[in-house]
Design a protein around this motif. Structure first.
Motif, PDB file in Angstrom:
ATOM      1  N   VAL A 187      -6.152  58.547  48.961  1.00 44.78           N
ATOM      2  CA  VAL A 187      -5.883  59.975  48.905  1.00 44.78           C
ATOM      3  C   VAL A 187      -6.782  60.645  49.947  1.00 44.78           C
ATOM      4  N   PRO A 188      -6.224  61.019  51.082  1.00 42.88           N
ATOM      5  CA  PRO A 188      -7.076  61.574  52.131  1.00 42.88           C
ATOM      6  C   PRO A 188      -7.543  63.005  51.883  1.00 42.88           C
ATOM      7  N   LYS A 189      -6.773  63.807  51.166  1.00 43.82           N
ATOM      8  CA  LYS A 189      -7.164  65.196  50.942  1.00 43.82           C
ATOM      9  C   LYS A 189      -7.146  65.526  49.456  1.00 43.82           C
ATOM     10  N   ILE A 190      -8.253  66.086  48.981  1.00 43.48           N
ATOM     11  CA  ILE A 190      -8.366  66.517  47.590  1.00 43.48           C
ATOM     12  C   ILE A 190      -9.072  67.861  47.586  1.00 43.48           C
ATOM     13  N   GLY A 191      -8.587  68.789  46.756  1.00 45.30           N
ATOM     14  CA  GLY A 191      -9.249  70.082  46.639  1.00 45.30           C
ATOM     15  C   GLY A 191      -9.189  70.584  45.207  1.00 45.30           C
ATOM     16  N   ASN A 192     -10.236  71.241  44.764  1.00 42.99           N
ATOM     17  CA  ASN A 192     -10.307  71.787  43.406  1.00 42.99           C
ATOM     18  C   ASN A 192     -10.956  73.163  43.460  1.00 42.99           C
ATOM     19  N   ILE A 193     -10.393  74.094  42.727  1.00 46.46           N
ATOM     20  CA  ILE A 193     -10.993  75.422  42.575  1.00 46.46           C
ATOM     21  C   ILE A 193     -10.938  75.769  41.095  1.00 46.46           C
ATOM     22  N   THR A 194     -12.045  76.273  40.558  1.00 46.60           N
ATOM     23  CA  THR A 194     -12.101  76.662  39.150  1.00 46.60           C
ATOM     24  C   THR A 194     -12.625  78.083  39.040  1.00 46.60           C
ATOM     25  N   PHE A 195     -11.937  78.873  38.233  1.00 44.52           N
ATOM     26  CA  PHE A 195     -12.405  80.207  37.884  1.00 44.52           C
ATOM     27  C   PHE A 195     -12.704  80.196  36.393  1.00 44.52           C
ATOM     28  N   ALA A 196     -13.843  80.737  36.013  1.00 40.42           N
ATOM     29  CA  ALA A 196     -14.228  80.741  34.602  1.00 40.42           C
ATOM     30  C   ALA A 196     -14.731  82.126  34.215  1.00 40.42           C
ATOM     31  N   TYR A 197     -14.393  82.516  32.986  1.00 39.79           N
ATOM     32  CA  TYR A 197     -14.855  83.770  32.408  1.00 39.79           C
ATOM     33  C   TYR A 197     -15.402  83.448  31.030  1.00 39.79           C
ATOM     34  N   SER A 198     -16.631  83.867  30.756  1.00 41.92           N
ATOM     35  CA  SER A 198     -17.245  83.544  29.475  1.00 41.92           C
ATOM     36  C   SER A 198     -18.021  84.748  28.954  1.00 41.92           C
TER      37      SER A 198
END
Length: 109
Positions: free
Chosen positions: A1-12
């Motif tokens: 897998v040459p490209k991987i991306g992750n974005i997380t938004f959290a509200y607490s």
């Protein structure tokens, strides 16, 4: 897998916790295909997934949660081809996937 991306938004903020995750996976070579000639591979096309979860704390020891996966209803698309395979002869499968939900109650004792 040459490209991987992750974005997380959290509200607490008590009593609520919300998370939204976006994941990207590029082309993924999954294995060889001997029946299609030398150098032929099974490849999964790029995928984007959107996941969300929420939790609401009722009491100090009880909370309710919901989690959802694949909110974009992304299908799994696979291609099979080699160096000598013409475009019109490439194997393709398209597996539709739905949205997955999980509901529950958490307890601490």
């Amino acid at each position: 897998v040459p490209k991987i991306g992750n974005i997380t938004f959290a509200y607490s903020r008590r009593p609520i916790v919300v998370r939204v995750n976006w994941n990207y996976r590029g082309n993924q070579r999954r294995g060889t295909l001997a029946g299609m000639g030398p150098g032929a591979y099974l490849v999964t096309a790029p995928q984007q997934q959107l996941e969300a979860s929420a939790e609401w704390q009722w009491t100090k020891r009880l909370s309710w949660f919901v989690t959802s996966r694949n909110l974009l209803k992304q299908s799994v698309i696979e291609h099979g081809y080699g160096t000598d395979t013409p475009y019109y002869a490439r194997f393709r499968s398209n597996t539709p996937m739905g949205v997955y939900f999980t509901f529950g109650v958490k307890g601490v004792y």
